[in-house]
Motif scaffolding. Structure first.
Motif, PDB file in Angstrom:
ATOM      1  N   THR A  64       0.753  -1.033   0.104  1.00  0.00           N
ATOM      2  CA  THR A  64       0.022  -0.024   0.025  1.00  0.00           C
ATOM      3  C   THR A  64       0.815   1.319   0.007  1.00  0.00           C
ATOM      4  N   GLN A  65       1.912   1.488   0.712  1.00  0.00           N
ATOM      5  CA  GLN A  65       2.699   2.363   0.768  1.00  0.00           C
ATOM      6  C   GLN A  65       3.375   2.441  -0.529  1.00  0.00           C
ATOM      7  N   ASN A  66       3.830   1.695  -1.136  1.00  0.00           N
ATOM      8  CA  ASN A  66       4.602   1.660  -2.460  1.00  0.00           C
ATOM      9  C   ASN A  66       3.527   2.218  -3.280  1.00  0.00           C
ATOM     10  N   ILE A  67       2.412   1.719  -3.286  1.00  0.00           N
ATOM     11  CA  ILE A  67       1.056   2.460  -4.192  1.00  0.00           C
ATOM     12  C   ILE A  67       1.158   3.815  -4.142  1.00  0.00           C
ATOM     13  N   LEU A  68       1.024   4.136  -2.877  1.00  0.00           N
ATOM     14  CA  LEU A  68       0.744   5.710  -2.503  1.00  0.00           C
ATOM     15  C   LEU A  68       2.004   6.421  -3.078  1.00  0.00           C
ATOM     16  N   ALA A  69       3.196   5.768  -2.800  1.00  0.00           N
ATOM     17  CA  ALA A  69       4.251   6.749  -3.149  1.00  0.00           C
ATOM     18  C   ALA A  69       4.293   6.785  -4.782  1.00  0.00           C
ATOM     19  N   GLU A  70       4.008   5.700  -5.613  1.00  0.00           N
ATOM     20  CA  GLU A  70       3.774   5.896  -6.987  1.00  0.00           C
ATOM     21  C   GLU A  70       2.740   6.949  -7.349  1.00  0.00           C
ATOM     22  N   PHE A  71       1.483   6.754  -6.754  1.00  0.00           N
ATOM     23  CA  PHE A  71       0.645   8.045  -6.902  1.00  0.00           C
ATOM     24  C   PHE A  71       0.943   9.414  -6.778  1.00  0.00           C
ATOM     25  N   THR A  74       3.405   5.866 -14.413  1.00  0.00           N
ATOM     26  CA  THR A  74       3.751   4.494 -14.155  1.00  0.00           C
ATOM     27  C   THR A  74       2.805   3.866 -13.511  1.00  0.00           C
ATOM     28  N   THR A  75       2.469   2.510 -13.599  1.00  0.00           N
ATOM     29  CA  THR A  75       1.544   1.568 -12.845  1.00  0.00           C
ATOM     30  C   THR A  75       2.307   0.417 -12.235  1.00  0.00           C
ATOM     31  N   ILE A  76       3.727   0.483 -11.832  1.00  0.00           N
ATOM     32  CA  ILE A  76       4.498  -0.481 -11.670  1.00  0.00           C
ATOM     33  C   ILE A  76       3.918  -1.367 -10.550  1.00  0.00           C
ATOM     34  N   THR A  77       3.623  -0.446  -9.526  1.00  0.00           N
ATOM     35  CA  THR A  77       3.286  -1.204  -8.172  1.00  0.00           C
ATOM     36  C   THR A  77       1.897  -2.002  -8.269  1.00  0.00           C
ATOM     37  N   TRP A  78       0.806  -0.939  -9.003  1.00  0.00           N
ATOM     38  CA  TRP A  78      -0.342  -1.784  -9.149  1.00  0.00           C
ATOM     39  C   TRP A  78      -0.273  -2.919 -10.210  1.00  0.00           C
TER      40      TRP A  78
END
Length: 222
Positions: A45-52, A135-139
């Motif tokens: 979740t934290q990785n997704i939020l960082a990418e967002f 980028t959508t890498i984490t998702w």
């Protein structure tokens, strides 16, 4: 008889201790697995939020550029006629020149009607299109892992909504370039291009709003 009773009690005590040990070990293993899963979900979740956040910072600048481009194309579409003459009210033209001082270089102006002039010169519409990529890498990584099955439906719905809007924004940005390369027809008075920009700006604004709400929306994911 007495020894037999002692043996029986000892056996019961031994069996009870063994069962307690087994159940304790099972509980400990389950607790450790649950804790590990929670930690993995928190990291994801934290990785997704960082990418967002990185996407949002990039998109905010892009949105500002597109809003300016829309204003420019709307002005030119409104006041440049089929003969490519720029005929505009002096008030509107001066306001445009203040905001975009290097865009139109005027050599001369001719009176047309009360407050309206034809402006002769050249338009320096030097538009650069930097590489656009959200980028959508984490998702994508989450979707391909078994971890996704442990996320609540509401979280997945929010993430999938962002993914769909991201695809729309990316595709429409690629299509925007086609208008300036001639691959798409801009239409009379740039009407097609202006409509495309208006819709693109709406999508970009919606995506920024989704990014802004993500921390709250994903708070319960872990």
């Amino acid at each position: 008889m007495k020894n037999s009773k002692l043996l029986t009690n000892s056996w019961v005590i031994t069996l009870s201790a063994t069962l307690i040990g087994v159940f304790a070990a099972m509980y400990l293993n389950e607790w450790m697995a649950s804790r590990k899963l929670t930690r993995q979900k928190s990291i994801a979740t934290q990785n997704i939020l960082a990418e967002f956040q990185a996407n949002r910072d990039f998109l905010e600048g892009t949105l500002e550029d597109h809003q300016e481009l829309l204003e420019i194309m709307d002005f030119l579409g409104r006041y440049v006629n089929e003969e490519e003459d720029l005929i505009a009210p002096s008030v509107a033209f001066n306001a445009f020149q203040v905001k975009f001082p290097d865009l139109i270089r005027v050599a001369d102006s001719t009176y047309v009607a009360e407050g309206i002039y034809r402006y002769d010169g050249e338009v320096n519409l030097d538009i650069s299109f930097p590489h656009f990529e959200l980028t959508t890498i984490t998702w994508d990584a989450l979707k391909s892992s078994g971890l996704i099955a442990t996320f609540p439906y509401e979280c997945l719905l929010h993430l999938e909504t962002i993914s769909n809007i991201t695809d729309e924004v990316s595709n429409r940005n690629k299509e925007l370039l086609d208008y300036f390369t001639g691959a798409r027809d801009s239409g009379a008075n740039n009407r097609n291009l202006i409509s495309h920009l208006e819709l693109l700006i709406e999508y970009e604004g919606a995506l920024i709003n989704q990014y802004d709400s993500s921390e709250e929306e994903l708070d319960e994911c872990t």
